[in-house]
Design a protein around this motif. Structure first.
Motif, PDB file in Angstrom:
ATOM      1  N   ALA A   1       0.835  -1.211   0.000  1.00  0.00           N
ATOM      2  CA  ALA A   1       0.000   0.000   0.000  1.00  0.00           C
ATOM      3  C   ALA A   1       0.863   1.253   0.000  1.00  0.00           C
ATOM      4  O   ALA A   1       0.577   2.224  -0.707  1.00  0.00           O
ATOM      5  N   ARG A   2       1.944   1.234   0.801  1.00  0.00           N
ATOM      6  CA  ARG A   2       2.851   2.389   0.809  1.00  0.00           C
ATOM      7  C   ARG A   2       3.515   2.550  -0.551  1.00  0.00           C
ATOM      8  O   ARG A   2       3.622   3.663  -1.078  1.00  0.00           O
ATOM      9  N   ALA A   3       3.964   1.451  -1.143  1.00  0.00           N
ATOM     10  CA  ALA A   3       4.614   1.515  -2.453  1.00  0.00           C
ATOM     11  C   ALA A   3       3.668   2.087  -3.499  1.00  0.00           C
ATOM     12  O   ALA A   3       4.054   2.944  -4.301  1.00  0.00           O
ATOM     13  N   THR A   4       2.422   1.654  -3.481  1.00  0.00           N
ATOM     14  CA  THR A   4       1.441   2.172  -4.432  1.00  0.00           C
ATOM     15  C   THR A   4       1.238   3.673  -4.234  1.00  0.00           C
ATOM     16  O   THR A   4       1.224   4.438  -5.199  1.00  0.00           O
ATOM     17  N   ALA A   5       1.093   4.092  -2.985  1.00  0.00           N
ATOM     18  CA  ALA A   5       0.874   5.513  -2.697  1.00  0.00           C
ATOM     19  C   ALA A   5       2.053   6.365  -3.144  1.00  0.00           C
ATOM     20  O   ALA A   5       1.864   7.424  -3.750  1.00  0.00           O
ATOM     21  N   THR A   6       3.274   5.913  -2.861  1.00  0.00           N
ATOM     22  CA  THR A   6       4.432   6.715  -3.258  1.00  0.00           C
ATOM     23  C   THR A   6       4.595   6.725  -4.780  1.00  0.00           C
ATOM     24  O   THR A   6       4.953   7.745  -5.350  1.00  0.00           O
ATOM     25  N   GLU A   7       4.284   5.602  -5.428  1.00  0.00           N
ATOM     26  CA  GLU A   7       4.340   5.565  -6.896  1.00  0.00           C
ATOM     27  C   GLU A   7       3.303   6.497  -7.511  1.00  0.00           C
ATOM     28  O   GLU A   7       3.533   7.078  -8.572  1.00  0.00           O
ATOM     29  N   GLN A   8       2.165   6.655  -6.835  1.00  0.00           N
ATOM     30  CA  GLN A   8       1.116   7.542  -7.334  1.00  0.00           C
ATOM     31  C   GLN A   8       1.373   9.003  -6.964  1.00  0.00           C
ATOM     32  O   GLN A   8       0.591   9.875  -7.316  1.00  0.00           O
ATOM     33  N   GLY A   9       2.452   9.268  -6.254  1.00  0.00           N
ATOM     34  CA  GLY A   9       2.856  10.646  -5.989  1.00  0.00           C
ATOM     35  C   GLY A   9       2.314  11.272  -4.730  1.00  0.00           C
ATOM     36  O   GLY A   9       2.235  12.503  -4.647  1.00  0.00           O
TER      37      GLY A   9
END
Length: 147
Positions: free
Chosen positions: A120-128
């Motif tokens: 979830a953190r990886a997705t959020a950081t990838e989404q900016g």
């Protein structure tokens, strides 16, 4: 005063630290007063509501997206915990803990965004989720506080 410092901590946390010239009481007001939030968060906000108390909630709407969620803890002017839902999706989003501490005549702010897992953190950081965070928080220094 200083640039925001961003760090990933463990598998789930994004930690943001920044120092402000304003004392904690003013930074708290900037984070919890809709009129002041509009000054620093975004000129494009179409709705901005916050009830900064335990059991309260917040909602920020832009033409293209929204953030909303419950306020879990609030101890003015030093501590708030809320859950942040993106576009009403209550299955995702971090629990955000904001701590304001006096630092000389200013404030040291620490924000911990805790995601449910590493993915979830990886997705959020990838989404900016942290893009432009320094610029946005930097605008708190220019807030015009009413007397």
């Amino acid at each position: 005063m200083t640039d925001a410092q961003l760090a990933l901590d463990g598998d789930t946390d994004v930690v943001i630290r920044r120092r402000f010239w304003h004392p904690p009481e003013k930074v708290w007001r900037a984070l919890t007063d809709p009129a002041l939030i509009r000054q620093w968060l975004s000129p494009d906000l179409i709705d901005c509501r916050i009830d900064a108390r335990p059991g309260g909630s917040f909602r920020y709407d832009w033409p293209e997206c929204s953030f909303s969620g419950p306020i879990l803890e609030a101890r003015a002017p030093h501590h708030m915990v809320h859950v942040e839902h993106f576009n009403g999706d209550t299955t995702q989003g971090p629990t955000v803990t904001t701590t304001l501490a006096a630092d000389g005549s200013g404030t040291r702010m620490t924000v911990v965004m805790r995601y449910k897992d590493a993915a979830a953190r990886a997705t959020a950081t990838e989404q900016g989720v942290t893009d432009g965070i320094d610029r946005v928080y930097g605008r708190i220094e220019q807030v015009s506080f009413p007397a």
